[in-house]
Enzyme design. Sequence first.
Site, PDB file in Angstrom:
ATOM      1  N   ASP A  28       5.738  -5.495  -1.670  1.00 18.17           N
ATOM      2  CA  ASP A  28       4.367  -5.104  -1.991  1.00 18.17           C
ATOM      3  C   ASP A  28       4.297  -3.593  -2.092  1.00 18.17           C
ATOM      4  OD1 ASP A  28       2.723  -4.019   0.759  1.00 18.17           O
ATOM      5  OD2 ASP A  28       4.620  -5.065   1.091  1.00 18.17           O
ATOM      6  N   SER A  29       3.424  -3.112  -2.964  1.00 12.21           N
ATOM      7  CA  SER A  29       3.178  -1.684  -3.134  1.00 12.21           C
ATOM      8  C   SER A  29       4.503  -0.954  -3.398  1.00 12.21           C
ATOM      9  CB  SER A  29       2.449  -1.139  -1.899  1.00 12.21           C
ATOM     10  OG  SER A  29       1.932   0.148  -2.136  1.00 12.21           O
TER      11      SER A  29
END
Length: 319
Positions: free
Chosen positions: A150-151
């Site tokens: 994520d991210s």
Amino acid sequence: MAESEVSIRGRVMRELIAHVTSDNLIGRKIKSGELRKKLVEPAWKCPEHYVLKDIELKNCRAELLEAENPNNTQIVLQLHGGGYIGAMRNAYRSFAGLYSELGKGIPVFTVDYRVAPEHPYPAALEDAITAYNWILQQGWQEHEIVVAGDSAGGGLAMALCMYLKKQSRKLPAGIIAMSPWTDLTASGESYVENYTKDPLFGNTRDSLIYNKDYVQDNDLANPFISPLFGDFRGFPPMLIQVGSYEMLLSDSVSAARKAKEAGVKVRLSIYDEMFHVFQMALLLLPESKRAWAEAGKFLEIIRNGRGTGQKMHDTETRI
């Protein structure tokens, strides 16, 4: 899901995040990542019928979450987010539990890679490579590995594949990228269009997405830093999820478009009015619950596709 059907809980959580981050003192520390770096968390409680093992790698540590009776048809390599300045936290242990559950008991290997400013680029990429190699050394094969992040971790997952491809090595079976950070030049239109909408990074330039501690004097457009600028030819299927209110929306849309143009199978899901890594709500929000169900379906398609010929079709969905 149409915009008018965005859940009440989703809107409430988004507004709550916006309210908290609007505070001049606490909000600034949240947006810049300063608060996370000082966060002290209680010991994480391992789910029943699971074992969490600490693994020492060359330059960092990692954690292997295994069911008591593991399903060894597939393994997830998880690369956490945090803008390359935030280390491992309990949320990612919960992510690992969900990935395993959705994958019917598959193990999840989460690397606590080195972070900036103490360890700038290429430390995170080096540790991701080390983690990938460790999995192979345990007897797994590339077609059994799904890299999830994520991210910053989503961008790192793509950067890892960019590196493996350059080294003429076999790539993993798939990539799951939640709100991936693929463009550290911040050149996408959503950095402007969603500047006042993004509850986590909006209305300031003093935030993680403008932090240069990891990049320092390196080229921001280096594909190992910003995979958006790399060559996606030969990449495995990708599931990309992003919120429509994110300043990083363009990072997902542009990466998906470029990958599709290169012949890669991509499922891009844009969740209306959602914020950066809304999947952090786990199963508490209808939107995050749907996103995790989608991740589980992707794992199933990748797993079954090896033996049945089942393939993922390109889709771009606004949910």
